[in-house]
Design a protein around this motif. Sequence first.
Motif, PDB file in Angstrom:
ATOM      1  N   GLY A 159       0.790  -1.224   0.000  1.00 30.86           N
ATOM      2  CA  GLY A 159       0.000   0.000   0.000  1.00 30.86           C
ATOM      3  C   GLY A 159       0.821   1.271   0.000  1.00 30.86           C
ATOM      4  N   ALA A 160       1.909   1.276  -0.736  1.00 31.10           N
ATOM      5  CA  ALA A 160       2.783   2.455  -0.772  1.00 31.10           C
ATOM      6  C   ALA A 160       2.037   3.663  -1.314  1.00 31.10           C
ATOM      7  CB  ALA A 160       4.015   2.167  -1.623  1.00 31.10           C
ATOM      8  N   GLY A 161       2.345   4.838  -0.751  1.00 32.64           N
ATOM      9  CA  GLY A 161       1.757   6.081  -1.222  1.00 32.64           C
ATOM     10  C   GLY A 161       2.479   6.604  -2.444  1.00 32.64           C
ATOM     11  N   PRO A 162       1.950   7.643  -3.079  1.00 40.29           N
ATOM     12  CA  PRO A 162       2.564   8.154  -4.314  1.00 40.29           C
ATOM     13  C   PRO A 162       3.988   8.658  -4.120  1.00 40.29           C
ATOM     14  CG  PRO A 162       0.844   9.641  -3.502  1.00 40.29           C
ATOM     15  CD  PRO A 162       0.734   8.382  -2.712  1.00 40.29           C
TER      16      PRO A 162
ATOM     17  N   GLU B  67       6.265   2.876 -16.839  1.00 43.41           N
ATOM     18  CA  GLU B  67       4.956   2.223 -16.981  1.00 43.41           C
ATOM     19  C   GLU B  67       4.501   1.611 -15.660  1.00 43.41           C
ATOM     20  OE1 GLU B  67       4.951   0.975 -21.723  1.00 43.41           O
ATOM     21  OE2 GLU B  67       5.597  -0.486 -20.204  1.00 43.41           O
ATOM     22  N   ARG B  68       5.409   0.944 -14.970  1.00 42.02           N
ATOM     23  CA  ARG B  68       5.047   0.378 -13.675  1.00 42.02           C
ATOM     24  C   ARG B  68       4.797   1.478 -12.649  1.00 42.02           C
ATOM     25  NH1 ARG B  68       5.140  -4.865 -12.277  1.00 42.02           N
ATOM     26  NH2 ARG B  68       3.833  -3.902 -10.671  1.00 42.02           N
ATOM     27  N   THR B  69       5.503   2.595 -12.765  1.00 47.41           N
ATOM     28  CA  THR B  69       5.253   3.741 -11.883  1.00 47.41           C
ATOM     29  C   THR B  69       3.825   4.239 -12.056  1.00 47.41           C
ATOM     30  OG1 THR B  69       7.579   4.421 -11.957  1.00 47.41           O
ATOM     31  CG2 THR B  69       5.969   6.093 -11.309  1.00 47.41           C
ATOM     32  N   ALA B  70       3.408   4.397 -13.305  1.00 51.85           N
ATOM     33  CA  ALA B  70       2.043   4.875 -13.576  1.00 51.85           C
ATOM     34  C   ALA B  70       1.006   3.902 -13.017  1.00 51.85           C
ATOM     35  CB  ALA B  70       1.849   5.067 -15.080  1.00 51.85           C
ATOM     36  N   MET B  71       1.256   2.610 -13.158  1.00 46.57           N
ATOM     37  CA  MET B  71       0.315   1.613 -12.626  1.00 46.57           C
ATOM     38  C   MET B  71       0.254   1.681 -11.100  1.00 46.57           C
ATOM     39  SD  MET B  71       1.304  -1.648 -15.048  1.00 46.57           S
ATOM     40  CE  MET B  71       0.333  -2.753 -14.025  1.00 46.57           C
ATOM     41  N   ALA B  72       1.428   1.776 -10.465  1.00 45.37           N
ATOM     42  CA  ALA B  72       1.464   1.848  -9.004  1.00 45.37           C
ATOM     43  C   ALA B  72       0.813   3.126  -8.491  1.00 45.37           C
ATOM     44  CB  ALA B  72       2.907   1.758  -8.516  1.00 45.37           C
TER      45      ALA B  72
ATOM     46  N   LEU C  71      -6.277   4.912  -5.780  1.00 43.82           N
ATOM     47  CA  LEU C  71      -7.501   4.218  -5.402  1.00 43.82           C
ATOM     48  C   LEU C  71      -7.500   3.819  -3.932  1.00 43.82           C
ATOM     49  CD1 LEU C  71      -7.831   1.918  -8.545  1.00 43.82           C
ATOM     50  CD2 LEU C  71      -9.201   3.950  -8.022  1.00 43.82           C
ATOM     51  N   ILE C  72      -6.306   3.535  -3.388  1.00 47.37           N
ATOM     52  CA  ILE C  72      -6.211   3.078  -2.004  1.00 47.37           C
ATOM     53  C   ILE C  72      -6.254   4.246  -1.027  1.00 47.37           C
ATOM     54  CG2 ILE C  72      -4.684   1.985  -0.312  1.00 47.37           C
ATOM     55  CD1 ILE C  72      -3.665   0.181  -2.543  1.00 47.37           C
ATOM     56  N   HIS C  73      -5.479   5.278  -1.309  1.00 48.93           N
ATOM     57  CA  HIS C  73      -5.344   6.405  -0.382  1.00 48.93           C
ATOM     58  C   HIS C  73      -6.350   7.487  -0.744  1.00 48.93           C
ATOM     59  CE1 HIS C  73      -1.619   4.715   1.259  1.00 48.93           C
ATOM     60  NE2 HIS C  73      -1.306   4.414   0.018  1.00 48.93           N
TER      61      HIS C  73
ATOM     62  N   PRO D  19      -6.434  13.514  -1.426  1.00 43.59           N
ATOM     63  CA  PRO D  19      -6.139  13.991  -2.786  1.00 43.59           C
ATOM     64  C   PRO D  19      -4.653  14.287  -2.957  1.00 43.59           C
ATOM     65  CG  PRO D  19      -8.059  15.123  -1.882  1.00 43.59           C
ATOM     66  CD  PRO D  19      -7.457  14.348  -0.753  1.00 43.59           C
ATOM     67  N   TRP D  20      -4.154  14.031  -4.149  1.00 43.61           N
ATOM     68  CA  TRP D  20      -2.737  14.266  -4.421  1.00 43.61           C
ATOM     69  C   TRP D  20      -2.336  15.706  -4.124  1.00 43.61           C
ATOM     70  CZ3 TRP D  20      -2.331  11.456  -9.815  1.00 43.61           C
ATOM     71  CH2 TRP D  20      -2.234  10.085  -9.594  1.00 43.61           C
ATOM     72  N   GLU D  21      -3.191  16.644  -4.515  1.00 46.65           N
ATOM     73  CA  GLU D  21      -2.840  18.046  -4.331  1.00 46.65           C
ATOM     74  C   GLU D  21      -2.675  18.389  -2.856  1.00 46.65           C
ATOM     75  OE1 GLU D  21      -4.469  17.529  -8.302  1.00 46.65           O
ATOM     76  OE2 GLU D  21      -5.145  16.890  -6.311  1.00 46.65           O
ATOM     77  N   ARG D  22      -3.583  17.853  -2.026  1.00 47.30           N
ATOM     78  CA  ARG D  22      -3.494  18.156  -0.597  1.00 47.30           C
ATOM     79  C   ARG D  22      -2.234  17.548   0.014  1.00 47.30           C
ATOM     80  NH1 ARG D  22      -8.819  16.871   2.103  1.00 47.30           N
ATOM     81  NH2 ARG D  22      -9.413  18.533   0.659  1.00 47.30           N
ATOM     82  N   ALA D  23      -1.923  16.323  -0.385  1.00 40.95           N
ATOM     83  CA  ALA D  23      -0.700  15.682   0.112  1.00 40.95           C
ATOM     84  C   ALA D  23       0.533  16.449  -0.353  1.00 40.95           C
ATOM     85  CB  ALA D  23      -0.638  14.236  -0.373  1.00 40.95           C
TER      86      ALA D  23
END
Length: 538
Positions: A162-165, A264-269, A275-277, A280-284
């Motif tokens: 469950g790694a974050g972005p 490509e794997r980065t984009a998938m992860a 979807l898991i976290h 929002p990306w902007e807030r993080a």
Amino acid sequence: MRENADTASRPLTVADVLALPVLAAGQPQVVAGVTRLDRPVRWVHITELTDPASFLKGGELVLTTGMPLPDQPAGVRRYVDELADVGAAALVIELVRRYHRPPDALVQACRTRDLPLVTLAEDVNFLEVTQVVHTLLLGNQAEAMRRTQRIHEAFTALTLRGAGPEEVVRAAAGMSGRTVVLENLVHQALICEPSGSTVEEALTGWEQRSRAVPSRDRTEVCGPEGWLTAPVEYQGERWGRATMLPPPSPARAAFGPEDVTVLERTAMALTIARLIHTTPWERAAHRDALRELAEQRHHSPEDARARVAALGLPAEGGFVAVLVDLRTQDNTAEPESVLSEELLTSGMPALVGALASGRVGVLLALRHYQPWRPTVERIARIALGLDPGAVVGVGSEVAELSDAARSFREAGRVAESALPGAPLPDGRSYHELSDIGLRRLLYALREDVRVQDYAERQLGRLVDHDARHGTDLLTTLRHYLDAAGNKTTAARRGNLSRETVYQRLRTIERLLDCDLESGEQRTELHVALAALDVLRAR
């Protein structure tokens, strides 16, 4: 991964092959296409045909004795054009049998098509060349397959835990040895993990540079700077894109298959992380940038400005830090969200984010040094509406973004010095540096054992006497000190006769071994009494 396998992971080039002992023995000399020796070699092809291009697929190092070369310049040009059109890596001609110097027509044709032409002055076993090079190529392919497998395994492990972005982008930069950036749909750089460059180099002018790079539906190199990009999307809904930047130096400008696999794997992860976290990306991204500024973790002022500007916020002008300390709850998600929406609606550019449990930070960016107090008042009222026990502290205004840490430190001292239950300052719902008086200063220092020791040394005997004998000499001392040494006023405040006050003051002097007529000693006792009050208020 990149540091340990960089040489093996990049394609074998013409220059690499020429440096092999089996070819170096032939005394190779590059007479044309010297700037194209970085061309990858996919295979080695020995030919004595007049039309070898029909047997090539591109990327071959063509070896010949020169026997099949046409005599006429037009035929030589056609021979070279066919090799160049099919994408041959280079032409190597042995000057032993037919020629002892390269034909001028051949040199001119190769220069025209920028095809590397290499001459060999000594006899070379071409079959041995193919064996050596093909062994290297096949070995590289096997190693590339192993590295690709390790890439897949690494990203699978990231996804399963469950790694974050942020962790995903950091891993991508580490695997590729290149700077990796995650941006949203309006070209704001949300996460940047630099590699081989600084944040300033990677993000300066980000939005303008990014808008020059067209969005693609698959992973590919595009744009004037040659960025490798991959869309981040789910079921047709695009959220942004992952970008891998070429290095500042052209030494490793070309992206290889491994880089494509990593991105490509980065984009998938990143899709799975989204979807898991729920944050929002902007807030993080705002939260991370805010923490870097508040804790002064940026490498340079230029890096700080570039990162903030890449988020779409002003990086120049005035700034002021605000801290919201929640006293009755530790959950910062709702205050963080509400304050972000309020500031976005008001048009005041700001970074908002949780800095610690129960603490939300805000950095206001002031255009043209606009007044910030009305905005802070709105922040304070919202905070009090969410948590009636909230304390809002404000630091001083600073001119440089890199000085934001100082404003946050000041805001922290202001918030920590707010006495519980004390009324708010007149006309506002927040606290400033100017509000810190003696009692608030001592309250902020209440955990310091030196303050505790001072209060005990000054007043401990008096407190002990009251406890043993049921007296209230401490209150009498308080009235006397509050009256600035006026015994009549002290007697009136304590509803005591003057004689009683005189008697109690003499007892106090005896117990504390002090002279209450001394202004300095009265000051010392006044500070000790204030310290005792704030220590008891905890």
